[in-house]
Design a protein around this motif. Structure first.
Motif, PDB file in Angstrom:
ATOM      1  N   GLU A  53       0.855  -1.180   0.000  1.00 54.71           N
ATOM      2  CA  GLU A  53       0.000   0.000   0.000  1.00 54.71           C
ATOM      3  C   GLU A  53       0.897   1.238   0.000  1.00 54.71           C
ATOM      4  N   PRO A  54       0.434   2.338  -0.582  1.00 56.74           N
ATOM      5  CA  PRO A  54       1.227   3.564  -0.499  1.00 56.74           C
ATOM      6  C   PRO A  54       1.505   3.918   0.960  1.00 56.74           C
ATOM      7  N   SER A 315      -8.636   9.685   4.923  1.00 55.59           N
ATOM      8  CA  SER A 315      -7.436   8.868   4.742  1.00 55.59           C
ATOM      9  C   SER A 315      -6.443   9.552   3.810  1.00 55.59           C
ATOM     10  N   ARG A 316      -6.966  10.159   2.757  1.00 61.80           N
ATOM     11  CA  ARG A 316      -6.078  10.824   1.804  1.00 61.80           C
ATOM     12  C   ARG A 316      -5.367  12.007   2.448  1.00 61.80           C
ATOM     13  N   MET A 317      -6.089  12.718   3.312  1.00 58.11           N
ATOM     14  CA  MET A 317      -5.483  13.861   3.977  1.00 58.11           C
ATOM     15  C   MET A 317      -4.417  13.422   4.971  1.00 58.11           C
ATOM     16  N   ALA A 318      -4.705  12.341   5.723  1.00 57.68           N
ATOM     17  CA  ALA A 318      -3.795  11.899   6.773  1.00 57.68           C
ATOM     18  C   ALA A 318      -2.637  11.056   6.253  1.00 57.68           C
ATOM     19  N   ARG A 319      -2.804  10.389   5.109  1.00 56.65           N
ATOM     20  CA  ARG A 319      -1.790   9.458   4.619  1.00 56.65           C
ATOM     21  C   ARG A 319      -1.216   9.843   3.256  1.00 56.65           C
ATOM     22  N   GLY A 320      -1.844  10.794   2.589  1.00 54.32           N
ATOM     23  CA  GLY A 320      -1.575  10.983   1.168  1.00 54.32           C
ATOM     24  C   GLY A 320      -0.257  11.598   0.780  1.00 54.32           C
ATOM     25  N   ILE A 550      -0.336  19.081  -4.967  1.00 53.89           N
ATOM     26  CA  ILE A 550       0.785  18.334  -5.533  1.00 53.89           C
ATOM     27  C   ILE A 550       0.776  16.943  -4.910  1.00 53.89           C
ATOM     28  N   GLY A 551       0.595  15.915  -5.735  1.00 54.42           N
ATOM     29  CA  GLY A 551       0.544  14.548  -5.245  1.00 54.42           C
ATOM     30  C   GLY A 551       1.913  14.016  -4.888  1.00 54.42           C
ATOM     31  N   ARG A 552       1.944  12.858  -4.236  1.00 52.02           N
ATOM     32  CA  ARG A 552       3.225  12.267  -3.844  1.00 52.02           C
ATOM     33  C   ARG A 552       4.070  11.897  -5.053  1.00 52.02           C
ATOM     34  N   ASP A 553       3.407  11.766  -6.211  1.00 49.70           N
ATOM     35  CA  ASP A 553       4.149  11.465  -7.431  1.00 49.70           C
ATOM     36  C   ASP A 553       4.635  12.729  -8.133  1.00 49.70           C
ATOM     37  N   GLY A 554       4.384  13.895  -7.507  1.00 49.67           N
ATOM     38  CA  GLY A 554       4.832  15.151  -8.087  1.00 49.67           C
ATOM     39  C   GLY A 554       3.854  15.763  -9.073  1.00 49.67           C
ATOM     40  N   ARG A 555       2.765  15.058  -9.355  1.00 39.39           N
ATOM     41  CA  ARG A 555       1.794  15.593 -10.305  1.00 39.39           C
ATOM     42  C   ARG A 555       1.031  16.749  -9.678  1.00 39.39           C
TER      43      ARG A 555
END
Length: 744
Positions: A53-54, A315-320, A550-555
């Motif tokens: 999982e990410p 979840s996205r806010m706390a883990r993203g 900005i996502g963890r992938d830089g997008r």
């Protein structure tokens, strides 16, 4: 370690050693029977690599200049590439955890047996028995576990779990290169003190980054991984002493492997730990700008754009691991906070809140309140803190809001100008008004209120002629009630809605005769955005706090303004022209910001709340003041707020000065710019019977009163004029009060 534990560990390692030996021998055994085939199948027919999982990472909020001001996390982690980790850190972790990492294929039989003997002789854990790949597998299984039972199985100290771990480690070695495995391990490992991953550990332990770790720092972190709880430096001297022992062990191991010299090891061991614990605050309470943070947090949790369900969004806010760029302007934010603090204390039960919004984009540049954010001791309702976002609506963490008072007269003004009224158009007003007829809501239903009597100037005043201009500048209640009836209540409501007006509690607007007097409870963000429409010459933009994600992938995902035309340019220009007069000839006379500005005071019936909303072409802001315990139960009369006593708080006596003191500094880097002038062919002229004579009489009275002489123009007198007038029993000029409900 006790003798019993040592024997247990020896038995487990012995059994494991037998399995490993059988596994290694199995491929060359011929006809060894079912047992040999079973063992061979165990390590030859491998399962897929474990599901990954990410990793939970920190989500950070940045201001408009790119500086962080808040963060959310389930695990304090910032994943980094292996190239962003200092080489000495990579060497240290491999040396102490798996010296033969680059030589074996996931199972290090020799290393496991050597660790067993070393640990047994030492009576404690001196070397790890699992390869780095095995440790990565264990961490992946724990991170990916969806239930507590799955997490327990991933940590279970038994042979079955160990064999499963070994098989998955072999599968992982087939999937990734060694450096990829090491990178994943460094990002997933827990180092203690709440730090997950090497980057967070470097920041937490030493206030540095993983790329800048020194030899001693790298050895410290490498030593912490094996026993992160018992070596947690945040827990006191005993834990730090154990951490130093682990650091020195790593240095000895590195020297033994000739990764560093004995002299370097000795020098590093002689140095103190030099821990510089950097706090890693999480959530809005520990943010530099908690109320703005709360607004963004609620936007993330409530907007379907950020996830289909509330659980997914949380979840996205706390883990993203997101980076959220906001429109928060630190200059404007500090200006609002300082202005509020100058007039209102956190200890006061009366509260002030301000929001600043950029015209043409809707970007919220500041959200401030007089209270500090958080819970009061013992969860008391009243105190210097609050968990309500006082400048925002309920959807963004706010409360019920306060009645907006005469700030709502601008919607009637805009409606009249749309319908062709001119600046000097008006009529004679009576001394009081009962709205018993002529008012219909937008469903066509009569909403007359024969039990309400509307008055001017706190119940005083005999009426008289007023035009669009004078009725606005003096904030004449009866004039605006009559004007609302003439242009149509529903038309005024529609104008307000087109400018984004919604109640703070999310309920439908009250479409009643006193709509124009601000009977609806509002929040400063919504009011500021509505007034920003006039500054933008009729373009309404929905309030916007998030500019880019900005996502963890830089997008990067840009969040554009959501704007639409709500008023004709000419109508907005005409509104601006009239509202500029509030500063030069009306309720805010004598208060200004040394640049063109327009606005409207608002004071409610019985002094239950007070407002000021105003704007320049570059920035709009709204300030509200009311009692947090309940505005109806605790009106703003005979109160001390901050260091100032108020016989009655009005829009120009407290919210107005806060607005003035905040807008000046907030705009200090913005070149002054004027409003576009009105189309006088369309809006100029008009006629109000008796107005000219009434204005001449008013000038004569002022001259006799001494308010126009040199003493009256002295700055000290102007500053305290309202207090003097109150002391001698006169009604303040900026009183926009006067409607009261008769009760039988």
């Amino acid at each position: 370690m006790t003798v019993l534990r040592s024997v247990g560990a020896l038995a487990l390692a012995g059994a494991l050693g037998g399995v490993l030996t059988a596994a290694l021998a199995a491929p060359v055994v011929s006809g060894g029977g079912m047992a040999a085939k079973t063992v061979a199948n165990t390590f030859v027919d491998l399962p897929p690599a474990p599901r990954e999982e990410p990793l939970a990472q920190v989500t950070r909020l940045l201001d408009k200049d790119g500086r962080p001001f808040a963060q959310f996390y389930e695990a304090n982690r910032t994943a980094v590439r292996l190239g962003a980790v200092a080489p000495v850190m990579r060497q240290a972790i491999v040396a102490i955890e798996d010296a033969r990492f680059y030589e074996h294929g996931g199972l290090d039989v020799r290393g496991t047996l050597r660790a067993l003997l070393t640990n047994t002789q030492a009576g404690g854990i001196r070397q790890g028995g699992s390869s780095l790949t095995q440790q990565l597998v264990k961490n992946i299984l724990v991170e990916s576990a969806r239930t507590e039972a799955e997490r327990d199985r991933a940590r279970a100290p038994n042979l079955a779990r160990k064999i499963t771990e070994l098989r998955l480690a072999l599968a992982l070695e087939k999937k990734y290169r060694k450096d990829e495995i090491l990178e994943r391990y460094l990002n997933i490992a827990y180092f203690g003190a709440g730090a997950h991953g090497v980057e967070a550990a470097a920041r937490r332990f030493f206030s540095t980054s993983a790329s800048r770790l020194t030899l001693a720092q790298a050895a410290t972190l490498a030593g912490a991984v094996r026993m992160p709880f018992s070596t947690d430096p945040s827990l006191g001297p005993a834990h730090r002493a154990r951490l130093k022992m682990r650091r020195d062990l790593v240095l000895d191991r590195m020297a033994g492997l000739k990764l560093i010299s004995q002299q370097d090891a000795a020098s590093a061991k002689a140095a103190p730990l030099d821990i510089k614990l950097k706090p890693e605050p999480g959530g809005c309470e520990q943010s530099d700008y908690p109320f703005y943070c709360l607004y963004v947090q609620r936007e993330l949790l409530s907007n379907p754009v950020f996830g289909n369900t509330a659980a997914e969004r949380r979840s996205r806010m706390a883990r993203g691991g997101l980076v959220i760029r906001t429109s928060l302007d630190p200059i404007a934010q500090r200006a609002a906070e300082q202005a509020i603090r100058r007039y209102v204390s956190p200890e006061d039960t009366e509260v002030a809140a301000e929001a600043m919004v950029e015209p043409r984009t809707g970007r919220i540049t500041a959200i401030a309140a007089s209270k500090r954010f958080g819970r009061n001791p013992g969860n008391r309702k009243n105190g210097p803190k609050t968990t309500f976002n006082l400048a925002a609506d309920v959807a963004h963490g706010g409360g019920q809001g306060f009645q907006a008072g005469s700030t709502f007269k601008v919607f009637t003004l805009a409606t009249a100008l749309k319908q062709g009224w001119r600046f000097n158009d008006g009529f004679v007003t009576p001394g009081s008004l009962v709205p018993a007829q002529g008012y219909r809501d937008c469903s066509g239903r009569p909403v007359n209120d024969p039990d309400t009597r509307i008055l001017n100037a706190s119940g005083e005043g005999s009426g008289g002629p007023h035009s669009i201009e004078t009725g606005t500048w003096k904030s004449v209640n009866i004039f605006y009630m009559m004007l609302e009836r003439k242009v149509g209540l529903c038309n005024v409501v529609r104008t307000a809605k087109s400018l984004g007006i919604t109640r703070a509690d999310g309920q439908p607007l009250k479409e009643v005769p006193t709509f124009t007097l601000g009977v609806n409870e509002m929040d400063p963000v919504t009011v500021a955005a509505a007034f920003a429409t006039f500054a933008a010459r009729g373009i309404y933009c929905r309030p916007l706090a998030i500019v880019e994600i900005i996502g963890r992938d830089g997008r990067r995902t840009h969040v554009p303004p959501a704007c639409r035309r709500a008023l004709e340019e000419d109508v907005a220009d005409a509104v601006n022209y009239v509202l500029e007069g509030v500063f030069t000839k009306g309720t805010m006379h004598g208060q200004g910001i040394d640049r063109p500005a327009a606005g409207k005071t608002g004071t409610n019936n019985g002094y239950t709340s007070a407002w000021f909303a105003g704007y320049t072409p570059a920035l709009a802001a709204a300030v509200s003041v009311g009692d947090i315990r309940g505005s109806y139960k605790y009106p703003l009369q005979d109160v001390q707020i901050g260091n100032q006593y108020y016989g009655a708080v009005q829009g120009a006596s407290l919210p107005g000065p806060i607005w003035v003191d905040s807008m000046g500094p907030a705009l200090r880097r913005v070149e002054p710019r004027g409003f576009t002038g009105p189309d006088m062919a369309r809006f100029g002229g008009g006629y109000t019977p008796g107005l000219e004579k009434a204005l001449e009489e008013e000038k004569r009275r002022e001259a006799m009163d001494g308010r126009g002489d040199r003493r009256g123009d002295h700055p000290f007198f102007r500053r305290h004029r309202r207090l003097f007038r109150w002391l001698v029993g006169r009604s303040p000029l900026d009183s926009d009060l006067g409607w009261s409900r008769r009760r039988g």
